[in-house]
Enzyme design. Structure first.
Site, PDB file in Angstrom:
ATOM      1  N   ASP A 151       0.824  -1.196   0.000  1.00  0.00           N
ATOM      2  CA  ASP A 151       0.000   0.000   0.000  1.00  0.00           C
ATOM      3  C   ASP A 151       0.867   1.259   0.000  1.00  0.00           C
ATOM      4  O   ASP A 151       2.006   1.227  -0.481  1.00  0.00           O
ATOM      5  CB  ASP A 151      -0.960  -0.020   1.191  1.00  0.00           C
ATOM      6  N   HIS A 226      -4.058   5.939   2.901  1.00  0.00           N
ATOM      7  CA  HIS A 226      -4.676   4.707   2.432  1.00  0.00           C
ATOM      8  C   HIS A 226      -4.066   3.472   3.096  1.00  0.00           C
ATOM      9  O   HIS A 226      -4.775   2.577   3.574  1.00  0.00           O
ATOM     10  CB  HIS A 226      -4.517   4.650   0.914  1.00  0.00           C
ATOM     11  N   SER A 538     -11.007  -1.163  -1.543  1.00  0.00           N
ATOM     12  CA  SER A 538      -9.767  -1.150  -0.763  1.00  0.00           C
ATOM     13  C   SER A 538     -10.032  -1.384   0.714  1.00  0.00           C
ATOM     14  O   SER A 538      -9.177  -1.907   1.435  1.00  0.00           O
ATOM     15  CB  SER A 538      -9.064   0.206  -0.923  1.00  0.00           C
TER      16      SER A 538
END
Length: 757
Positions: A151, A226, A538
């Protein structure tokens, strides 16, 4: 990173409505019964000096209570790190006086709550308060399992990565933490975050050998948010007293809160996720000894073939699976259009995004006292009754339009909801005091703001408000702050943004495989607002990664395919609480089918005891690649050892998947599957068939009997069309039942007869 549904929220504070205190602290009521604990929220810290912040809290209290001594006696907590605020014992009149002070954002009476999560794990049946037979407890919360996350990096200071109560790092671990910009391994890593590396060579090569330090950290540190969010969702530690500015209050944790986390940073602001970096990261993760790879990233359509070197994640992930590593990936956010699903390789566990049973209702009151309920993230004070102005389409709003000053706007959203970010800001800067956005019910909320009244409503409610505006002599409107609602009547749906099947590369391989929560998920992020709502596939993928960690802990010898089968064959097609069918958002709304959510909504506890599994090994994957037309030399490029495809191309329908998809049935076709008993040694299963409309299915044998000598049994299916008409996909299922276990696989069939001979 490409599978996040929104731009990360740039908002900057956290507000905790309720403190988790001891019962004796919760209702510290004086003898006269008038004084009890209130939480006073002041917003962003005005001082870096925490002592000055506490002093300012005392000054506020003393201005109301009359002395510093009274203030010190009243205050029980001073919040001075992430934000400014305090908890103090106040009478109702004192609390009202403090609420009227100019620097005070909120004053809320304290309440006693039992420790509970911010919902998604409770919703999935993995509550920490469940019986000992709950998968979470049986698996000791995933202790000893290592989740590798590919990520944008990680924010190691987050409470989500504390190592309280964890034992030593697993001895098999070969990885380490890599130093870099603002990342000191000695301080950043611990027994929870046991690995952190970053890969930039592909990124730098694409950008001419340069690294932009203004927008990124050249280290495992996360600037985007994220990666921190996904890692904390999969395996984050317990973080109590968390909310998003007062909404969704509770304890945030990952699905496997005792699992260890290794971050492999491959995605960068301004550069995306370079496939060379992704390949290297997967290779490194295999070496380091992770048990699971959680990959919330992927290519956009049109997709490349599985072993095409333009999509490194596919063939590198195959290598990971052959090493016993379960690879969990996100389906993508190109829904609700068909054939948009990504990460389509059969060795991957590909996850669609569904909702949970939580909403954020916001009351809208018209001047005639008629009320409507919208959804928002607004946590400020209730507005007065204000004038309304219709500005037609949200995207057409002109900045600096002073005609909206002092009014609430009503606009209709036609395009992408991300455009609302600039629209809300422009409307606010023009003097507007609130904005109602009429939109498709499928639009996400993250683009709305917590500190400005921006409320989402459906098109029909927007139209009713517009009619009131047009036909009322003095149209007025009032907007209230959002509340947190959990449970009925909120139902489960597949998010409209979640990419849909069928598989565009291999239509006979069902994708996505399963659905998990991915809408308004509260998890850790960098910065002063330590927890935020994100939506996207996600967010769904790390939910399944956390569940895989629990299963891996209890069943260390299950292969990645067996784990995938256990999750798929026990998934549910109905809302876990209401029992009603799960709906797929889109145009139009409909009952969800396998191309929306694969086998259905993940059921973690059922996956722990699936009864039977459809297992696969390297040979089965070679069969798949041969059936796709790859030559033996091509296959040998991505696996160890010699692979040889038969002269006659095998049928892709015989790949031993826990699903069956026939994209072009012409008359009759035979299919073969093999199941392995992982339940009671002596078991008897009977076939239950729900054929798709217009299709007949026969299974042989109809009964499977397992004993100490027989743990695997193969069976055949004969699928026939009852007509000679071309159809779209129709759906059914095959379930093996022993009275306790219901081992269900979805069946999708499209008939296709030639129109030209």
């Amino acid at each position: 990173m490409s599978n996040t549904y929104y731009l990360p929220l740039y908002l900057t504070f956290v507000f905790l409505i309720v403190l988790l205190l001891n019962p004796s602290d919760i209702l510290l009521v004086q003898a006269n019964g008038e004084s009890k604990v209130h939480v006073v929220y002041l917003g962003r810290r005005k001082h870096d000096d925490v002592e000055l912040t506490t002093s300012s809290h005392h000054q506020i209290l003393s201005s109301v209570l009359g002395s510093q001594e009274a203030a010190k006696e009243s205050i029980i907590y001073s919040y001075r790190h992430g934000f400014s605020g305090f908890a103090a014992k106040l009478t109702e009149a004192q609390a009202k006086r403090i609420a009227e002070l100019p620097d005070v954002v909120h004053v809320v009476p304290n309440h006693f709550y039992q420790l509970h999560t911010t919902r998604s794990w409770d919703y999935l049946g993995l509550s920490t308060y469940s019986p000992p037979t709950n998968l979470l407890h049986e698996a000791n919360m995933g202790d000893g399992i290592i989740i590798g996350v590919l990520d944008t990096g990680i924010w190691p200071e987050s409470e989500a990565f504390n190592d309280k109560g964890l034992g030593p790092i697993p001895s098999r671990w070969k990885g380490h933490c890599e130093s870099g910009e603002r990342f000191d391994p000695a301080k950043a890593c611990n027994r929870k975050l046991i690995g952190a590396k970053y890969f930039t060579k592909g990124y730098e090569a694409f950008h001419g050998g340069k690294f932009d330090h203004k927008i990124e950290f050249e280290s495992p540190r996360d600037r985007n948010g994220h990666g921190t969010h996904t890692a904390s969702t999969a395996g984050g530690s317990f973080s109590p007293n968390v909310s998003y500015h007062g909404l969704a209050y509770g304890t945030v944790r990952g699905g496997a809160p005792k699992a260890r986390i290794a971050m492999y940073k491959v995605c960068y602001n301004g550069g995306g996720c370079n496939f060379a970096d992704v390949i290297m990261a997967i290779d490194q993760a295999i070496h380091d000894g992770v048990d699971i790879l959680s990959m919330s990233l992927g290519a956009d359509p049109p997709l490349s073939p599985d072993v095409d070197f333009t999509d490194g994640g596919q063939f590198a992930s195959f290598s990971a699976v052959t090493h016993g590593i379960t690879v969990v990936s996100s389906a993508g956010n190109k829904g609700s259009l068909p054939q948009t699903v990504g990460n389509i390789s059969p060795w991957m566990l590909t996850v669609a995004a569904s909702s949970i049973d939580r909403s954020l209702p916001t009351l809208i009151t018209l001047g005639n006292n008629r009320t409507f309920v919208g959804q928002s993230l607004y946590t400020g004070k209730e507005t007065a009754f204000l004038n309304i102005q219709h500005i037609r389409y949200c995207e057409k709003f002109t900045p600096n339009d002073i005609s909206v000053a002092g009014k609430v706007g009503l606009c209709f959203l036609l395009g992408n909801e991300l455009s609302l970010l600039s629209v809300i800001e422009d409307f606010r800067e023009s003097g507007g005091l609130g904005l109602i956005v009429a939109k498709s019910p499928s639009r996400a909320l993250e683009v709305l703001t917590f500190d400005f009244p921006s409320v989402g409503v459906s098109y029909d409610i927007g139209t009713q408000i517009l009619n009131y505006l047009v036909y009322s002599r003095k149209p007025r409107i009032k907007l209230s702050p959002a509340k947190t609602h959990v449970g009925k009547p909120v139902s489960t749906y597949v998010a409209s943004f979640s990419s849909r099947g069928p598989n565009s590369i291999a239509p006979a391989i069902l994708k996505p495989d399963v659905a998990a929560p991915g809408v308004l998920i509260l998890a850790a992020v960098p910065g002063e607002t330590p927890y935020e709502f994100y939506s996207g596939t996600s967010m769904a993928a790390p939910h399944v990664s956390g569940i895989v960690a629990l299963l891996k802990s209890l069943h260390p010898h299950w292969s990645p395919a067996a784990i995938k089968s256990a999750i798929m064959t026990t998934a549910g097609v109905k809302d876990p609480h209401s029992g009603l069918p799960i709906i797929a958002e889109g145009m139009p709304f409909k009952v969800a089918d396998p191309f929306d959510f694969g086998s259905g909504l993940v059921n973690a506890n059922a996956a722990n005891d699936p009864g039977l599994v459809y297992d696969m090994g390297t040979f089965d994957y070679i069969l798949y690649l041969c059936s796709m037309g790859y030559k033996s030399d091509d296959i040998n490029n991505i696996i160890d050892g010699a692979a040889s495809c038969p002269l006659k191309r095998p049928s892709i329908l015989d790949v031993n998947l826990p699903s069956l998809t026939i994209p072009n049935l012409k008359g009759t076709v035979g299919v073969r599957r093999t199941v392995t008993n992982v339940g009671p040694e002596n078991s008897k299963y009977k076939a239950i068939i729900e054929p798709p409309p217009g299709i007949t299915i026969k299974v042989k044998p109809e009964i499977l009997i397992f004993n100490s000598d027989i743990s695997k049994i193969s069976f055949s299916l004969t699928i026939s069309a009852t007509h000679e008409c071309n159809t779209e996909f129709e759906f059914g299922s095959l379930t093996w039942s022993d009275g306790v276990h219901q081992v269900r696989i979805p069946i999708s069939v499209r008939t296709e007869f030639p129109q030209l001979v």
